[in-house]
Design an enzyme around this catalytic site. Structure first.
Site, mmCIF file in Angstrom:
data_model
loop_
_atom_site.group_PDB
_atom_site.id
_atom_site.type_symbol
_atom_site.label_atom_id
_atom_site.label_comp_id
_atom_site.label_asym_id
_atom_site.label_seq_id
_atom_site.Cartn_x
_atom_site.Cartn_y
_atom_site.Cartn_z
ATOM 1 N N TRP A 34 38.469 28.969 42.049
ATOM 2 C CA TRP A 34 38.628 29.651 43.344
ATOM 3 C C TRP A 34 38.281 31.134 43.235
ATOM 4 O O TRP A 34 37.868 31.739 44.215
ATOM 5 C CB TRP A 34 39.958 29.350 44.015
ATOM 6 C CG TRP A 34 41.215 30.044 43.560
ATOM 7 C CD1 TRP A 34 41.535 30.435 42.293
ATOM 8 C CD2 TRP A 34 42.324 30.385 44.397
ATOM 9 N NE1 TRP A 34 42.790 30.985 42.284
ATOM 10 C CE2 TRP A 34 43.299 30.969 43.560
ATOM 11 C CE3 TRP A 34 42.605 30.253 45.747
ATOM 12 C CZ2 TRP A 34 44.531 31.423 44.045
ATOM 13 C CZ3 TRP A 34 43.831 30.698 46.232
ATOM 14 C CH2 TRP A 34 44.769 31.280 45.390
ATOM 15 N N ASP A 35 38.399 31.698 42.022
ATOM 16 C CA ASP A 35 37.899 33.060 41.824
ATOM 17 C C ASP A 35 36.427 33.128 42.240
ATOM 18 O O ASP A 35 35.996 34.057 42.927
ATOM 19 C CB ASP A 35 38.009 33.502 40.362
ATOM 20 C CG ASP A 35 39.442 33.587 39.856
ATOM 21 O OD1 ASP A 35 40.141 32.556 39.907
ATOM 22 O OD2 ASP A 35 39.853 34.666 39.400
ATOM 23 N N ASP A 162 50.290 29.877 39.443
ATOM 24 C CA ASP A 162 50.723 29.212 38.221
ATOM 25 C C ASP A 162 52.230 29.027 38.039
ATOM 26 O O ASP A 162 52.720 27.936 37.866
ATOM 27 C CB ASP A 162 50.170 29.968 37.012
ATOM 28 C CG ASP A 162 48.654 30.173 37.087
ATOM 29 O OD1 ASP A 162 48.059 29.867 38.135
ATOM 30 O OD2 ASP A 162 48.066 30.627 36.093
ATOM 31 N N GLU A 392 44.880 42.882 39.219
ATOM 32 C CA GLU A 392 45.017 41.444 39.448
ATOM 33 C C GLU A 392 46.051 41.187 40.554
ATOM 34 O O GLU A 392 45.843 40.375 41.437
ATOM 35 C CB GLU A 392 45.443 40.765 38.136
ATOM 36 C CG GLU A 392 45.520 39.260 38.202
ATOM 37 C CD GLU A 392 45.897 38.638 36.853
ATOM 38 O OE1 GLU A 392 46.250 39.395 35.918
ATOM 39 O OE2 GLU A 392 45.836 37.393 36.743
#
Ligand code: GLC
Length: 422
Positions: A34-35, A162, A392
């Site tokens: 998906w990045d 995650d 991030e």
């Protein structure tokens, strides 16, 4: 470095490894699923051939059954664990054996809509379209074999979120006894307090060991797994991606494809609808093993606005929930409710705000007519990036940048969502 358009482009160029873009050097040295979709939407704003190339390179990893893996190991690298030897998928190029939220059709449609080079766009989408359709069909056959209208994930990494506290109870059923020895590399790149725990890693690897022993065969995985959850990021993003695929099918597909996608959209809209919780003012994920809702409020619970399936009353209720969260943090959208005792503002998906996730939620609210909350999410995201840079993720209380720096999907989001000055 100031957060300018040029600075964001520099990040994508620096992280370019020859047609694919790593999320960030060191911590994530391969191409993530998906990045790549977010990243293509960044590239298309300044280098169209490169955007199409990103998508093509991701699809090089597609399996014969249609699955698009969560990581494509294009080149060997020993700064990352678990690498190909742990996954044992026997696929070429080497890939992991699980997937990630299906944003790719949405990215392809977006690139197709904005591309100036029409001939190139037509050529690329006509090649990409059947592969996207194959992936979306895989979701139905491999991950909704009982026809619920909700697809299941079989690994927390498939959610893209995650270590979300929403997976704690379901993940507790996975025994922390992997056969593969754990050799964490992530904590050599990033402060351990901002990363998942060791216990989490043991269970993550134990699931991979189990699936490798089942030869990555979808029906056996579905039957034998101790972890099976209907997650809202995956289901809402897939629903939206099917709407986008339907739009591409008008130009590149058949009438039969359009009927198939339209029918599936009706089924998944009804599936997502059942996950609404009126008392909490948010959608909850669902545990497909205990067959109970997972009553943990996480940012994915707002994504049905991105799918376009929430009616006006629910949009209003979710906006009110977010307004309440905003009184406890300085920046939206925390990945876990700040009203939840498990909220940890610096630990990955247990609290931090993520720019690319904010784009989906913010655009979803904007499209649903909730312009105030949409504007708030967008300006909070712009402020986080202006203050801390292209991290991030971000601490939603202090605004500190966390995790990896020089991060591709944060830079791409800033470009495609228009968060930056020249
Ligand atoms: C982490 C994130 C996931 C992302 C990957 C690469 O695993 O949780 O969403 O795709 O890193 O950036």
């Amino acid at each position: 470095m100031t957060a300018s358009v040029e600075a964001a482009r520099v990040i994508l160029r620096d992280n370019d490894r020859g047609g694919y873009t790593v999320p960030t050097a060191g911590l994530y040295p391969y191409q993530w699923n998906w990045d790549a979709a977010f990243i293509a939407m960044g590239w298309i704003t300044f280098d169209e051939p490169r955007a199409w190339r990103e998508i093509d390179r991701l699809l090089e990893g597609q399996w014969a059954d249609g699955m698009v893996p969560h990581v494509i190991f294009h080149q060997p690298n020993d700064t990352y664990f678990p690498g190909p030897a742990v996954w044992r998928t026997r696929h070429q190029p080497a890939t992991t054996g699980i997937t990630q939220p299906a944003l790719l059709a949405t990215a392809a449609r977006k690139c197709w809509q904005v591309a100036g080079d029409r001939a190139l766009a037509e050529d690329r989408v006509s090649a990409i379209y059947p592969k996207l359709l194959a992936w979306h069909r895989w979701w139905v056959s491999a991950r909704d074999p009982e026809g619920r209208g909700l697809v299941g994930i079989l690994h927390p990494w498939e959610s893209g979120m995650d270590n979300s506290p929403a997976w704690d109870a379901a993940f507790a059923r996975v025994s922390p006894t992997p056969t593969t020895p754990i050799r964490r590399t992530d904590t050599g790149h990033v402060d351990a307090a901002m990363r998942p725990s060791d216990d989490f890693y043991k269970r993550v690897i134990a699931l991979i060991d189990l699936y490798a022993s089942l030869d990555w065969d979808p029906p056996r995985l579905w039957q034998k797994t101790p972890f099976k959850v209907a997650d809202l990021a995956v289901n809402a993003i897939l629903h939206r991606a099917n709407r986008d695929l339907l739009a591409l099918a008008e130009r590149f597909g058949s009438a039969a494809d359009r009927t198939e996608i339209t029918e599936r959209l009706a089924v998944t809209a009804a599936g997502i609808d059942r996950l609404w919780n009126d008392r909490a003012g948010i959608y909850f994920p669902f545990d497909l093993i205990s067959r109970e809702p997972i009553e943990v409020a996480i940012s994915a619970g707002f994504l049905p606005v991105w799918a376009g399936v929430a009616d006006a009353a629910r949009v209003k209720a979710m906006a009110a929930t977010l307004e309440r969260w905003r009184t406890k943090v300085s920046y939206l959208v925390p990945s876990t409710s700040p009203e939840d005792p498990r909220f940890e503002p610096k630990r990955y998906w247990r609290g931090p705000a993520w720019a690319m996730f904010n784009m989906l939620i913010g655009e979803g609210f904007a499209e649903s007519g909730a312009s105030d909350i949409a504007a708030r999410i967008k300006s909070d995201t712009a402020d986080l990036i202006a203050k801390a840079g292209f991290h991030e993720y971000f601490d939603p209380v202090t605004g500190d940048g966390c995790g990896g720096g020089h991060f591709s999907f944060t830079a791409s989001t800033a470009l495609s969502w228009g968060l930056l000055g020249e």
